[in-house]
Structure formats: structure tokens, C-alpha cells
Write an enzyme that holds these catalytic residues in place. Structure first.
Site, PDB file in Angstrom:
ATOM      1  N   ASN A  67       0.906  -1.144   0.060  1.00 47.78           N
ATOM      2  CA  ASN A  67      -0.157  -0.019  -0.276  1.00 47.78           C
ATOM      3  C   ASN A  67       1.133   1.385   0.122  1.00 47.78           C
ATOM      4  OD1 ASN A  67      -1.703   2.219   1.529  1.00 47.78           O
ATOM      5  ND2 ASN A  67      -3.348   0.952   1.507  1.00 47.78           N
ATOM      6  N   HIS A 126      -3.242   0.517  -3.684  1.00 53.09           N
ATOM      7  CA  HIS A 126      -3.347  -0.517  -2.461  1.00 53.09           C
ATOM      8  C   HIS A 126      -2.358  -1.522  -2.689  1.00 53.09           C
ATOM      9  CE1 HIS A 126      -7.929   0.328  -0.844  1.00 53.09           C
ATOM     10  NE2 HIS A 126      -6.953   1.335  -0.823  1.00 53.09           N
ATOM     11  N   GLU A 152      -2.658  -4.521  -3.038  1.00 49.13           N
ATOM     12  CA  GLU A 152      -2.879  -6.128  -4.495  1.00 49.13           C
ATOM     13  C   GLU A 152      -2.965  -5.284  -5.456  1.00 49.13           C
ATOM     14  OE1 GLU A 152      -4.554  -4.985  -1.812  1.00 49.13           O
ATOM     15  OE2 GLU A 152      -5.465  -6.963  -0.530  1.00 49.13           O
ATOM     16  N   SER A 191      -6.807  -9.624   4.529  1.00 51.07           N
ATOM     17  CA  SER A 191      -8.497  -9.590   3.575  1.00 51.07           C
ATOM     18  C   SER A 191      -8.664  -8.823   2.630  1.00 51.07           C
ATOM     19  CB  SER A 191      -9.817 -10.002   4.407  1.00 51.07           C
ATOM     20  OG  SER A 191     -10.617  -9.880   3.894  1.00 51.07           O
ATOM     21  N   CYS A 204     -10.004  -5.484   0.167  1.00 56.98           N
ATOM     22  CA  CYS A 204     -11.162  -4.753  -0.294  1.00 56.98           C
ATOM     23  C   CYS A 204     -11.593  -5.218  -1.123  1.00 56.98           C
ATOM     24  CB  CYS A 204     -11.077  -3.368   0.082  1.00 56.98           C
ATOM     25  SG  CYS A 204     -10.114  -2.695  -1.591  1.00 56.98           S
ATOM     26  N   CYS A 262     -10.060  -4.490  -4.492  1.00 52.61           N
ATOM     27  CA  CYS A 262      -8.415  -5.816  -4.277  1.00 52.61           C
ATOM     28  C   CYS A 262      -9.515  -7.106  -4.241  1.00 52.61           C
ATOM     29  CB  CYS A 262      -8.086  -6.027  -3.521  1.00 52.61           C
ATOM     30  SG  CYS A 262      -7.459  -3.888  -3.297  1.00 52.61           S
ATOM     31  N   ASP A 300      -7.987   4.600   4.937  1.00 56.03           N
ATOM     32  CA  ASP A 300      -7.631   3.449   4.287  1.00 56.03           C
ATOM     33  C   ASP A 300      -8.771   3.320   3.892  1.00 56.03           C
ATOM     34  OD1 ASP A 300      -5.604   2.873   2.023  1.00 56.03           O
ATOM     35  OD2 ASP A 300      -6.321   0.893   3.900  1.00 56.03           O
TER      36      ASP A 300
HETATM   37 ZN   LIG Z   1      -7.935  -2.726  -0.964  1.00 57.20          ZN
END
Ligand SMILES: [Zn+2]
Length: 141
Positions: A37, A48, A50, A73, A75, A78, A138
Site C-alpha cells: 500500500n 493498494h 494488491e 483480507s 477490500c 482489490c 484507507d
Molecule cells: Zn484494496
């Protein structure tokens, strides 16, 4: 594979950012791309962990055999990326401090593994306690 994502998260923290890391692996276990991130570092809320790892991997002909590994986990943004590109498997470090879209991905045919890794839980718990304002920003709260 989680170790690579944890390294990325720690690097993000060291840079003054949000400690979430990720990496995209090929079926044979080699790293295609890794990232973290960079909301703070690049003043860009779309970077992010990912998406950073995904972009670092460049163009891939097919994503079905790839594995996205992330410390937290994913969001919805993503999770949407995993679904959009038909990434076949997702490995999640933890979903205790934040529960994103991994159940939804599992319902749509993604192989999902949640590791409940103590390092990941501790890193996010410490970060949320230290920077509640940044964390709220975030996750859009
Ligand atoms: Zn994300």
C-alpha cells in the site's frame, strides 16, 4: 509465500505508510510481482498492496493459475481486481482486523485460504492503534 507479502508490509510501515503487502505468484511458486500500500507515500488512494503487486507483474496472458497473496483480507476494490482478471487463488494473511471480500470471492470460484497469521494480526492491530485516522481514511470511514 506469505513471507514475501509480510516483507512488503513491513517495508510500507518503514516508509511511514499503511502496512499491507501483497504478491502475485505463478503456479510454480515464483514471484510475478510484489508490492505494498502506497496511499501515503505516493499520495494515491488507488495504490493498494494488491494493485501494486498486480501492476508490478506486468501483462500476463492468463491469470487463472496465478495466486494473489495478501497480508490482509482484500477490500472490495482489490476483490474486484481478483474477480476481473480471473485470478484463481487467494491467500489471506488475516481477516481479524478487517474483513473484506474474500467470502464473496470464494462463492465465485476463487480458491481462498485464510491463514490467521499472528504476525499480520499484530502488525495491523498495532498500526490501527497508532494511526486510527489513517486507517479510517484507507477503509473509507
Ligand atoms: Zn484494496
Amino acid at each position: 509465500m506469505l513471507d514475501v507479502a509480510v516483507e512488503e508490509a513491513r517495508q510500507g510501515l518503514a516508509e511511514g505508510g499503511i502496512p499491507i503487502g501483497a504478491a502475485l505468484f505463478s503456479a510454480d511458486g515464483s514471484v510475478l510481482g510484489r508490492g505494498h500500500n502506497r496511499r501515503v507515500q505516493q499520495d494515491d488512494p488507488s495504490v493498494h498492496a494488491e494493485t501494486d503487486a498486480f501492476r508490478a507483474a506486468g501483462r500476463q496472458r492468463n491469470y487463472r493459475s496465478t495466486v494473489m497473496v495478501t497480508t490482509l483480507s482484500p477490500c472490495w476494490y482489490c476483490s474486484g481486481l481478483v474477480r476481473q482478471f480471473n485470478i484463481g487463488a487467494l491467500i489471506v494473511g488475516e481477516s481479524t482486523t478487517f474483513r473484506g471480500g474474500h467470502d464473496w470471492l470464494a462463492e465465485h470460484g476463487v480458491s481462498v485460504t485464510v491463514l490467521d497469521d499472528a504476525r499480520c494480526v499484530e502488525m495491523m492491530t498495532d498500526f490501527i492503534a497508532a494511526r486510527p485516522d489513517l486507517w479510517a481514511e484507507d477503509i473509507g470511514e
